[in-house]
Design an enzyme around this catalytic site. Structure first.
Site, PDB file in Angstrom:
ATOM      1  N   ASN A   1       1.110  -1.835   4.949  1.00  0.00           N
ATOM      2  CA  ASN A   1       1.775  -1.483   5.646  1.00  0.00           C
ATOM      3  C   ASN A   1       1.720  -1.341   7.416  1.00  0.00           C
ATOM      4  O   ASN A   1       1.540  -0.018   7.876  1.00  0.00           O
ATOM      5  CB  ASN A   1       1.573   0.102   5.590  1.00  0.00           C
TER       6      ASN A   1
ATOM      7  N   ASP B   1       6.668   2.082   6.367  1.00  0.00           N
ATOM      8  CA  ASP B   1       6.381   3.182   5.372  1.00  0.00           C
ATOM      9  C   ASP B   1       5.928   4.780   5.155  1.00  0.00           C
ATOM     10  O   ASP B   1       4.804   4.430   4.540  1.00  0.00           O
ATOM     11  CB  ASP B   1       6.446   2.192   4.623  1.00  0.00           C
TER      12      ASP B   1
ATOM     13  N   ASP C   1      -0.589   6.669   2.309  1.00  0.00           N
ATOM     14  CA  ASP C   1      -0.820   4.987   1.926  1.00  0.00           C
ATOM     15  C   ASP C   1      -0.698   4.078   3.228  1.00  0.00           C
ATOM     16  O   ASP C   1      -0.436   2.874   3.341  1.00  0.00           O
ATOM     17  CB  ASP C   1       1.559   5.388   1.321  1.00  0.00           C
TER      18      ASP C   1
END
Length: 356
Positions: free
Chosen positions: A208, A220, A203
Site C-alpha cells: 500500500n 488504500d 493496513d
C-alpha cells in the site's frame, strides 16, 4: 461452508455500469476500463475522453455503511490539506464524494502511478516514520464515530463467533483453534488497556506504499480504524529478526521528530499479529462464496489448511507468552533458542486485500 446469498457480490457491475457511474460525476469516458488487482472491492482504471485516466472504486456491498466510507474520505481530505501524499477522492458535481449505482457505493480518485517497495533501506524507513507521525497527528485531531475500533472483540471474538456458526473446521482442530484464538484475545485485552488510540491507516503494509519521483505515497485507507499507532509500524516492518528491530528503532526515531511514540506499545506487536491471523482466516471464510476467492486461494478451507492455521496460531500464542522464539535455521525452537530470525511471511501475515 454454509450457503450464502449473493447480496455482497458485484453481479450487476458490468463494464457499461462502471462507465455509467464515472460519467455521473460529470466526466466523459472513452469505452476503456481495466480491472485492477483487488479482492475485497472492485477497482477499475477508466480512460477519459481526453485520454487521461482515473480510478473508480466500488465498495463491496454490506461491508461499510455510507457514514463509515465518508469518514475514510474525510480523513484523506484532511491528510491532503496537510500536504501528506495520499490518493484523494474526486468530488462529484454536487460536492459529495460517495455515490451509489444499484446497491453498490463507489467513489472516484485520480490515478497515481508508482512502484510498490520490495524492501526498505534505512532512509526509506525514516521517511515512513516521519510520514506515519504526520498522519497520526492528523488522525488524533478528532475521533471517527463510525469506523471500526481495532480490538480483540472486533478482530478475534467477532471472527470466532462467525466461524463457529458458519465454517466447517475439522473436528480434530476446531476446539483447539477457537480456544487459542480466545486466549490471544484475553492477552490483547490486557495489554491494550490504557494504550492511546486514534485514527490510523490500519493496513500499512508495503503493497500500500508507492514510490515515484522520489516521493512516497500511501494508498488504500479502506481498512482505516481507530487503533494504536504501533499497528502502522509493525505492518511496515513485520519481521522478527535483529535487522527488523534495528529498523524499527530508526522508524521510531524519525517518527518522534513530529510526534511522541509510546514505546511501551511495542509489546502489542505479537498480539496484533495473532489478531490479524484470526481475522484473515475469517475474512477468507466469509468471502468463500465469491468465485474470485476460490481462484485466488484454492488451498483454503480443507482439513490441511485448518490444521496448518491451528498449528500457526498455537505457535503464535506461545510467542506472545514468551514461551517460544522463532529460531535461526538449524537452531532448536524453545525458550533457550539464541535469537529470532526473520520468518518467511506470506500475504496472510499482514494484509488481506492486495490493491483496493
Amino acid at each position: 461452508m454454509s450457503s450464502h446469498d449473493a447480496t455482497d457480490l458485484f453481479l450487476s457491475l458490468t463494464p457499461q455500469k462502471v462507465l455509467e457511474a464515472v460519467e455521473a460525476s460529470g466526466l466523459r469516458c472513452r469505452p476503456v476500463c481495466y480491472p485492477l488487482n483487488s479482492f475485497e472491492n472492485r477497482v477499475y482504471e477508466v480512460e477519459l475522453e481526453d485520454r487521461s485516466r482515473i480510478v473508480a472504486k466500488f465498495y463491496r456491498p454490506g461491508r461499510w455503511s455510507a457514514e463509515q466510507i465518508r469518514e475514510e474520505h474525510e480523513f484523506l481530505a484532511e491528510l491532503d490539506a496537510e500536504e501528506i501524499p495520499v490518493c484523494t477522492i474526486r468530488p462529484f458535481r454536487d460536492g459529495s464524494t460517495l455515490k451509489r449505482i444499484d446497491h453498490i457505493y463507489y467513489c472516484i480518485s485520480d490515478r497515481r502511478g508508482g512502484r510498490a517497495l520490495d524492501e526498505l533501506d534505512d532512509r526509506t524507513v525514516e521517511r515512513l516514520g516521519m510520514f506515519a507521525a504526520r498522519m497520526h497527528n492528523v488522525g488524533s485531531r478528532h475521533p471517527a464515530r463510525h469506523r471500526l475500533r481495532l480490538s480483540a472483540d472486533s478482530y478475534i471474538r467477532d471472527a470466532v463467533t462467525w466461524l463457529r456458526e458458519n465454517a466447517d473446521l475439522p473436528a480434530q482442530v476446531r476446539s483447539r483453534y477457537f480456544d487459542t484464538a480466545l486466549a490471544i484475545a484475553e492477552i490483547a485485552d490486557r495489554l491494550m488497556e490504557g494504550v492511546a488510540t486514534h485514527r490510523i491507516h490500519g493496513d500499512l503494509h508495503l503493497g500500500n506504499i508507492l514510490f515515484r519521483d522520489r516521493q512516497l505515497r500511501v494508498l488504500d485507507f479502506d481498512d482505516m480504524v481507530t487503533g494504536p499507532a504501533v499497528q502502522d509500524l509493525w505492518l511496515v516492518l513485520p519481521g522478527r529478526d535483529r535487522e527488523t528491530e534495528r529498523q524499527r528503532q530508526r522508524f521510531i526515531a524519525a517518527y518522534e521528530q513530529f510526534r511522541v511514540f509510546d514505546r511501551t506499545s511495542l509489546r502489542l506487536i505479537e498480539p496484533l499479529r495473532g489478531m490479524r491471523m484470526v481475522r484473515y482466516a475469517a475474512w477468507l471464510a466469509r468471502r468463500w462464496h465469491d468465485p474470485a476467492f476460490k481462484a485466488g486461494w484454492p488451498q483454503f478451507g480443507d482439513a490441511e489448511y485448518w490444521e496448518g492455521e491451528t498449528a500457526d496460531l498455537v505457535e503464535q500464542l506461545a510467542v506472545i507468552r514468551g514461551e517460544l522464539t522463532v529460531p535461526h535455521p538449524g537452531v532448536a525452537a524453545g525458550p533457550a533458542a539464541a535469537e529470532p530470525v526473520e520468518e518467511v511471511l506470506t500475504n496472510k501475515d499482514y494484509f488481506w486485500d492486495w490493491e483496493d
